[in-house]
Scaffold this motif. Structure first.
Motif: not given
Ligand SMILES: [Zn+2]
Lengths: 282, 174
Positions: A203-204, A137, A226, A229
């Motif tokens: 994280m998204f 990420w 995303r 990643w």
């Protein structure tokens, strides 16, 4: 008086933290560009600070000397990047707080890192899997930040990106070697992946702050990272012969200041000196 | 020191070229390429320095040494400016310094081989080591292998020579 660890168990912990956080200065008004920028930068700096601290816990304990050195160097890179991000966060806030103030004098409620980075180290494989999921990420995040409308952010991202290119290559390489390694190392890597997977989704997931920062071209929207990643994770896990867990349930809250119990333990060790001897310097 | 006796910037560059890197004392901070500018702002000497790595612990030591060097030469008003962009690259290490590194036992950087980081999977492992031939600084052999991508400092990787068995540092590209 700042809330202590036991206060965190009390129902009015949030109120206590707010009072402590605003000590001596008027807090920025929520929703303003200055506050958004501060939160966005603190999220970046808190991720690197907490992960850097976690990785540094390996110093002197890694399975072999070379890995011990490598982990210490990665931690050093992350802490160095923290100084840049939190230094700029303090500038953006405009209340005279330095990177050190932000690192050592905030309580858990005012840290905005994702929950993934505060997960305990467990074994070496688990530490590397956490690093890989983060690096996959971190790398595209910094690439995107190089195009930030805020030139100070673009400059830090360019600098940090060169270092993180080495991080992702190392963590991906080791995830592949251990995943596609012995029966024992494979089982440990799969276990690490299964345990950490529910912490990756955070994280998204964007919030109102992310939306405004993305609209202003300051930072990318979390959702937009995303695809990159997914691509990296899919390719590395396949080569590592590891099975991507089903389901996308994600533990969330870290980016809004709601943390797991582990966060308090990290802070009690990381901040101990400044709490016990306020203002101590080298 | 009055304005008409301020040392010219060329003189200042010469002084700075005598300041050794604290971690690799055979090369100087100007050879390392981290001094990005020397100029006057009125009567204040402004020296612009760029860090090698964001977390490099030598940075504060280097700043201290620069200040000491300038004070020893009578400069009173000094301002050290940190500049992040353009980010430091090993390409800026002077040619002469590369030979000094080799003689000191550190294989110098091979330009153009910095980690890219955006490759996926299979290409990742091959990027960082196997495709790279780093000659042994002791015997010159190309028969070497990478022990770890992170060596004794963030800027180096650990290698070993299969012919003379020497373990050595490689100054990796960034
Ligand atoms: Zn040799």
């Amino acid at each position: 008086m700042a809330p202590s660890l036991s206060d965190i168990m009390t129902p009015d912990a949030a109120e206590l933290a707010r009072a402590a956080g605003g000590k001596g200065r008027a807090p920025l008004e929520m929703g303003t560009p200055a506050h958004d920028l501060f939160v966005g930068l603190a999220r970046l700096g808190d991720n690197t600070l907490i992960l850097g601290h976690r990785v540094s816990e390996w110093c002197g304990h890694a399975p072999v000397l070379e890995e011990d050195i490598a982990l210490a160097n990665m931690a050093l890179d992350l802490i160095g990047q923290t100084q840049l991000w939190l230094g700029l966060a303090g500038e953006a806030e405009g209340r005279g707080r330095t990177a050190d103030d932000l690192a050592f004098l905030r309580d858990a409620w005012h840290f905005y890192n994702i929950l993934l980075v505060e997960r305990p180290n467990r074994d070496f494989g688990h530490t590397l899997m956490r690093q890989f999921l983060f690096d996959a990420w971190h790398q595209p995040m910094l690439k995107a930040l190089e195009g930030s409308s805020d030139v100070r952010i673009a400059e830090i991202a360019q600098k940090a990106g060169k270092e993180v290119a080495y991080h992702i290559e190392r963590s991906a390489d080791l995830v592949i070697r251990l995943g596609d390694g012995t029966e024992e190392s494979h089982a440990r890597m799969q276990d690490a992946l299964d345990r950490l997977w529910p912490y990756a989704g955070e994280m998204f997931v964007g919030d109102a702050v992310d939306l405004r920062l993305a609209e202003a071209g300051v930072m990318p929207a979390p959702e937009d990272l995303r695809a990159a990643w997914d691509e990296t994770v899919h390719a590395v896990l396949s080569e590592a012969t590891l099975t991507r867990p089903e389901g996308d349930f994600a533990h969330k809250g870290g980016r809004q200041g709601r943390h797991t119990e582990d966060m308090g333990h990290i802070l009690s060790s990381m901040q101990w000196l400044q709490r016990a001897y306020p203002g101590a310097t080298w | 020191m009055s304005a008409d006796t301020l040392p010219d910037t060329e003189e200042v560059w010469r002084w700075l070229s005598e300041v050794p890197d604290p971690e690799i004392p055979v090369i100087t901070i100007t050879e390392l390429g981290i001094i990005r500018g020397v100029e006057y702002d009125a009567d204040t000497l402004v020296v612009t320095v760029t860090p090698t790595y964001s977390g490099c612990p030598a940075t504060s030591m280097i700043n201290l040494q620069i200040e000491e060097k300038l004070r020893d030469n009578g400069v009173e008003k000094i301002c050290l400016k940190r500049q992040l962009s353009p980010a430091w690259t090993t390409d800026w290490i002077a040619d002469a310094a590369r030979e000094k590194l080799r003689a000191y036992g550190i294989a110098p950087p091979i330009d153009g081989t910095a980690a890219a980081g955006d490759m996926v999977a299979g290409r990742i492992a091959r990027m960082t080591g196997e495709g790279l031939t780093v000659n042994c600084p002791r015997c010159g052999s190309a028969n070497t292998f990478r022990v770890s991508q992170f060596g004794s400092t963030p800027c180096k990787a650990a290698y070993q020579c299969r012919d003379c068995l020497e373990p050595f540092d490689y100054f990796k590209c960034i």
